[in-house]
Write an enzyme that holds these catalytic residues in place. Structure first.
Site, mmCIF file in Angstrom:
data_model
loop_
_atom_site.group_PDB
_atom_site.id
_atom_site.type_symbol
_atom_site.label_atom_id
_atom_site.label_comp_id
_atom_site.label_asym_id
_atom_site.label_seq_id
_atom_site.Cartn_x
_atom_site.Cartn_y
_atom_site.Cartn_z
ATOM 1 N N LYS A 119 -0.970 -9.405 3.346
ATOM 2 C CA LYS A 119 -0.209 -8.892 4.491
ATOM 3 C C LYS A 119 -1.074 -7.896 5.235
ATOM 4 O O LYS A 119 -1.805 -7.112 4.603
ATOM 5 C CB LYS A 119 1.083 -8.210 4.019
ATOM 6 C CG LYS A 119 1.850 -7.536 5.164
ATOM 7 C CD LYS A 119 3.206 -7.024 4.731
ATOM 8 C CE LYS A 119 3.183 -5.642 4.100
ATOM 9 N NZ LYS A 119 2.625 -4.566 4.955
ATOM 10 N N GLU B 89 9.567 -3.737 10.495
ATOM 11 C CA GLU B 89 9.939 -2.438 9.917
ATOM 12 C C GLU B 89 10.470 -1.489 10.989
ATOM 13 O O GLU B 89 9.832 -1.296 12.044
ATOM 14 C CB GLU B 89 8.708 -1.809 9.213
ATOM 15 C CG GLU B 89 9.033 -0.451 8.604
ATOM 16 C CD GLU B 89 8.020 0.029 7.575
ATOM 17 O OE1 GLU B 89 7.101 -0.736 7.221
ATOM 18 O OE2 GLU B 89 8.159 1.186 7.137
ATOM 19 N N ASP C 90 0.844 -1.201 0.000
ATOM 20 C CA ASP C 90 0.000 0.000 0.000
ATOM 21 C C ASP C 90 0.881 1.254 0.000
ATOM 22 O O ASP C 90 0.374 2.376 -0.060
ATOM 23 C CB ASP C 90 -1.018 -0.005 1.154
ATOM 24 C CG ASP C 90 -0.370 0.086 2.523
ATOM 25 O OD1 ASP C 90 0.876 -0.024 2.620
ATOM 26 O OD2 ASP C 90 -1.107 0.265 3.516
ATOM 27 N N SER C 91 2.203 1.053 0.006
ATOM 28 C CA SER C 91 3.135 2.169 -0.217
ATOM 29 C C SER C 91 2.845 2.844 -1.553
ATOM 30 O O SER C 91 3.301 3.958 -1.802
ATOM 31 C CB SER C 91 4.583 1.676 -0.187
ATOM 32 O OG SER C 91 4.755 0.546 -1.027
ATOM 33 N N GLU D 83 -1.080 -5.247 8.932
ATOM 34 C CA GLU D 83 -0.260 -4.625 9.974
ATOM 35 C C GLU D 83 -0.878 -4.867 11.349
ATOM 36 O O GLU D 83 -2.112 -4.890 11.474
ATOM 37 C CB GLU D 83 -0.150 -3.113 9.718
ATOM 38 C CG GLU D 83 0.530 -2.781 8.397
ATOM 39 C CD GLU D 83 0.647 -1.281 8.154
ATOM 40 O OE1 GLU D 83 0.357 -0.469 9.065
ATOM 41 O OE2 GLU D 83 1.045 -0.908 7.035
HETATM 42 O O1 KIV Z 1 3.504 -1.027 1.671
HETATM 43 C C1 KIV Z 1 4.654 -1.456 1.607
HETATM 44 O O2 KIV Z 1 5.362 -1.316 0.613
HETATM 45 C C2 KIV Z 1 5.157 -2.170 2.774
HETATM 46 C C3 KIV Z 1 6.627 -2.449 2.820
HETATM 47 C C4 KIV Z 1 7.344 -1.210 3.114
HETATM 48 C C5 KIV Z 1 6.958 -3.534 3.775
HETATM 49 O O3 KIV Z 1 4.425 -2.481 3.648
#
Ligand code: KIV
Length: 262
Positions: free
Chosen positions: A110, A179, A42-43, A112
């Site tokens: 994934k 992280e 989500d980056s 958090e």
């Molecule tokens: O969203 C993302 O790219 C991430 C990575 C930085 C681990 O969660």
């Protein structure tokens, strides 16, 4: 790569290499480079959409990018990041949304959060959805954490991170992103659990590393954290190329005869 291969790598002491990708073009490039796992992070809210954090990224946007990556990936494990508010409100909603990512072509999701997310992880894995956890600096909690800061510097906070890691492992997570935490904290977690840890700003003792692709290519330089190593300077190259194109059009040098039809 399958989830089982991913986990076997830790037992074989082989470093896992993960990068983010958001489209088919870069997915092909990172696969050609032999990358084993791709995170549709989500980056993308920051590096693709230009926002200041990841909070506004939606399910529909993540599904779109997951489809682009999954349809281009031939071998790599594709892990889709669950966006803010797609899994926090209830376990049922979390499971339904996670399922949509598998239908879009991802192999895993994934999310958090620590022990508080264990019930989501358990519910997903129990119906066949592999889940990766994400601990430490969790960008979706940026406001609670008071900014993008290294986590687990104090002994009591490090102990909480270790407990969270164990809780996620017990709930069935197949791996954990760690992280922005001290090397020693990531090392303790990596040694205490049997699932792979993938570090980003968590030092060299993790079982693998992940970087945001645009950071490692030197494409995104609005904010470069200490843990980023740019392996190329593509923003500089792109700027130069576009400037030269502009000049050549203005000077009547482009298109030349070789770029013209007769
Ligand atoms: O969203 C993302 O790219 C991430 C990575 C930085 C681990 O969660």
């Amino acid at each position: 790569m399958t989830i089982l291969d991913f986990q076997q790598a830790k037992r074989d002491k082989k470093k896992l290499v993960v990068v983010t990708a958001y489209d088919a073009l870069f997915t092909r490039i990172v696969e050609q480079a032999g990358i084993q796992a791709i995170l549709v992070g989500d980056s993308l809210g920051v590096v693709v959409q230009g926002k200041s954090n990841t909070l506004a990224v939606t399910m529909e946007e993540m599904l779109y990018h997951t489809k682009l990556v999954a349809s281009a990936a031939q071998r790599a494990l594709v892990i889709a990041d669950m966006p803010f508010m797609s899994y926090q409100a209830s376990t049922e909603e979390a499971v339904r949304n996670a399922g949509r990512f598998l239908q879009a072509g991802a192999t895993a999701v994934k999310l958090e959060g620590g022990g508080g997310m264990a019930d989501r992880v358990r519910a997903m894995t129990s119906i066949g959805i592999p889940v990766m956890g994400h601990l430490g600096m969790t960008p979706q909690s940026v406001h609670v954490l008071g900014g993008y800061k290294v986590q687990g510097k104090m002994k009591d906070r490090a102990a909480v991170l270790l407990d969270d890691a164990k809780a996620l492992e017990a709930a069935g997570a197949f791996g954990l992103v760690l992280e922005a935490m001290p090397v020693s904290v990531a090392k303790d977690i990596t040694e205490a659990i049997s699932i792979p840890t993938i570090g980003i700003g968590a030092g060299p003792c993790c079982d693998g590393q992940v970087l945001v692709l645009y950071d490692l290519l030197g494409l995104f330089d609005d904010f470069v954290p200490k843990f980023v190593k740019p392996y190329a300077h593509l923003k500089t190259d792109a700027l130069q190329a576009v400037r030269r194109y502009k000049e050549e059009v203005e000077q009547g040098k482009f298109p030349s005869d070789s770029e013209s039809y007769h």
